[in-house]
Design an enzyme around this catalytic site. Structure first.
Site, PDB file in Angstrom:
ATOM      1  N   GLU A 127       0.839  -1.202   0.000  1.00 51.61           N
ATOM      2  CA  GLU A 127       0.000   0.000   0.000  1.00 51.61           C
ATOM      3  C   GLU A 127       0.873   1.251   0.000  1.00 51.61           C
ATOM      4  O   GLU A 127       0.581   2.234  -0.691  1.00 51.61           O
ATOM      5  CB  GLU A 127      -0.995   0.002   1.165  1.00 51.61           C
ATOM      6  CG  GLU A 127      -0.439   0.331   2.528  1.00 51.61           C
ATOM      7  CD  GLU A 127       0.018  -0.906   3.292  1.00 51.61           C
ATOM      8  OE1 GLU A 127       0.427  -0.748   4.458  1.00 51.61           O
ATOM      9  OE2 GLU A 127      -0.046  -2.019   2.730  1.00 51.61           O
TER      10      GLU A 127
ATOM     11  N   ASP B  82      -7.908   0.137   8.855  1.00 52.22           N
ATOM     12  CA  ASP B  82      -8.247   0.214   7.434  1.00 52.22           C
ATOM     13  C   ASP B  82      -9.401   1.161   7.177  1.00 52.22           C
ATOM     14  O   ASP B  82      -9.429   1.899   6.189  1.00 52.22           O
ATOM     15  CB  ASP B  82      -8.617  -1.179   6.900  1.00 52.22           C
ATOM     16  CG  ASP B  82      -7.422  -2.094   6.734  1.00 52.22           C
ATOM     17  OD1 ASP B  82      -6.345  -1.767   7.277  1.00 52.22           O
ATOM     18  OD2 ASP B  82      -7.560  -3.132   6.083  1.00 52.22           O
TER      19      ASP B  82
END
Length: 409
Positions: free
Chosen positions: A94, A290
């Site tokens: 990410e 998240d």
């Protein structure tokens, strides 16, 4: 009509002495710092430039944990670089894909290429692996892969950044690489190999990880409908599938949100119900790590596509009102708002300000006032430093690009 209010506010700012750069013009005047706060384009551009210097001035690995340290970008020789997870001392997909997207949006091709070269060299699985096409979620600083897994938002950001880079810099090779990734992650034989497609064939929803154990549920923060619209337009194959996947991503962002608080779980089933992964010590059915990105995903889809504008305004109104009612004190909750823990972070300030796009052009003055409060809070936040600057810092920087009009697809 959706953008008319933002456009008129931008025009008034320009008449009052503000300036608009090419990037803002190309992106439909989506600069909330200008339209809601009256900041000049020069002020906004200076702020973005300062953030690039803060995070992307190449760091010194010998002091990455030092108090006040800023960099997350570290170069390897003359041709490669990585984004360091400064909290864990490793490299994650990410972060690499976010770094590439940030570099792309700010026209930093040298840094983009260095990051992509490191990712291809070390994170990409071998061609003879059933994981071919995917990227190892976690690597050591020497490039050694840690475990066998991916994080599906990494592939989504990689592919989208490559498609956009092909257009921005007139380099077809980037699009070829994006299409090759999509071809490989869409043709897996899961029952035979234990590695499944990135997107579930029946629901058109992104898998949490496409392996035997967890391919059957998702992560709302991996839902990036605006990016899937790019795939539907630019991919060489499966365009209708990606178009349907974009609509399904919009649906899951709505279905997984609590109807009262607006909070999202970290993980959810394909029907939107929160899912607690039993082997994890922390509760993945809570709003935690998240989930902070969901507001950013909804807000970017609102201003970039407008395809679910009415629903997304309701969604962001309830979420932003919840954090305001909490006094911006906490960062983690049960979905009903109970058991608050930890603090409101720079990443949350950024992501929620992107969500404010859904209120900024409302005819309701209370909506606009709420949006302005979030945008002001983002402007006032200083970029994180020190050990934990990586994740919240990258979400914060991406959010600043959105809110400042420096993000275009």
């Amino acid at each position: 009509m959706k953008r008319l209010g933002l456009y008129m506010m931008a025009v008034m700012t320009m008449l009052n002495g503000g300036m608009m750069t090419a990037s803002a013009a190309e992106n439909g005047n989506n600069n909330l710092f200008t339209t809601l706060l009256g900041k000049s384009q020069a002020e906004v551009d200076a702020r973005i430039n300062s953030l690039w210097a803060h995070f992307f001035t190449p760091g010194d690995l010998s002091r990455y944990e030092a108090d006040g340290e800023k960099a997350v970008y570290y170069e390897v020789g003359d041709s490669m670089a990585f984004i360091l997870d400064t909290g864990s001392n490793d490299v994650r997909t990410e972060g690499m894909s976010y770094g590439m997207m940030i570099s792309l949006q700010l026209d930093k091709r040298t840094e983009f290429d260095k990051l992509w070269r490191w990712a291809k060299t070390y994170m990409a699985y071998a061609e003879d692996s059933p994981w071919d096409g995917y990227f190892c979620w976690q690597c050591g600083l020497d490039g050694k892969q840690i475990g066998t897994s991916n994080a599906s938002d990494g592939e989504i950001y990689f592919v989208t950044a490559l498609f956009l880079a092909a257009d921005k810099w007139g380099e077809p090779r980037y699009a070829e690489e994006a299409n090759e990734i999509l071809r490989k992650v869409s043709t897996k034989d899961g029952p035979k190999t234990g590695v499944y497609n990135l997107y579930d064939d029946s629901t058109r929803l992104v898998t949490f990880v496409p392996n035997e154990e967890v391919h059957w549920y998702s992560d709302p923060s991996y839902c990036l409908p605006a990016f899937l619209d790019v795939w539907a337009e630019k991919a060489d194959a499966n365009n209708d599938f990606w178009r349907e996947a974009a609509n399904q991503a919009r649906w899951l962002l709505k279905a997984s949100q609590d109807s009262i608080t607006g909070l999202y779980p970290d993980y959810c089933l394909f029907d939107g119900k929160p899912y607690r992964r039993p082997e994890f010590a922390y509760h993945t059915d809570r709003y935690q790590y998240d989930a902070i990105r969901c507001a950013m995903n909804v807000g970017m889809d609102y201003y970039l596509t407008g395809k679910a504008a009415n629903e997304q305004r309701v969604m962001m109104r309830r979420l932003l009102q919840f954090f305001k009612n909490d006094g911006f004190k906490h960062g983690q909750f049960n979905l009903d708002g109970s058991e608050p823990t930890d603090g409101y972070t720079e990443g949350m300030a950024g992501a929620n300000a992107v969500g404010a796009f859904a209120l900024a052009d409302s005819e309701n003055e209370e909506d606009v006032a709420l949006a302005r409060e979030y945008v002001q809070r983002l402007w006032d936040v200083q970029p994180p430093t020190g050990k934990w600057r990586y994740y919240v810092g990258m979400v914060y920087f991406l959010s600043m690009l959105h809110v400042s009009g420096h993000f275009a697809i």
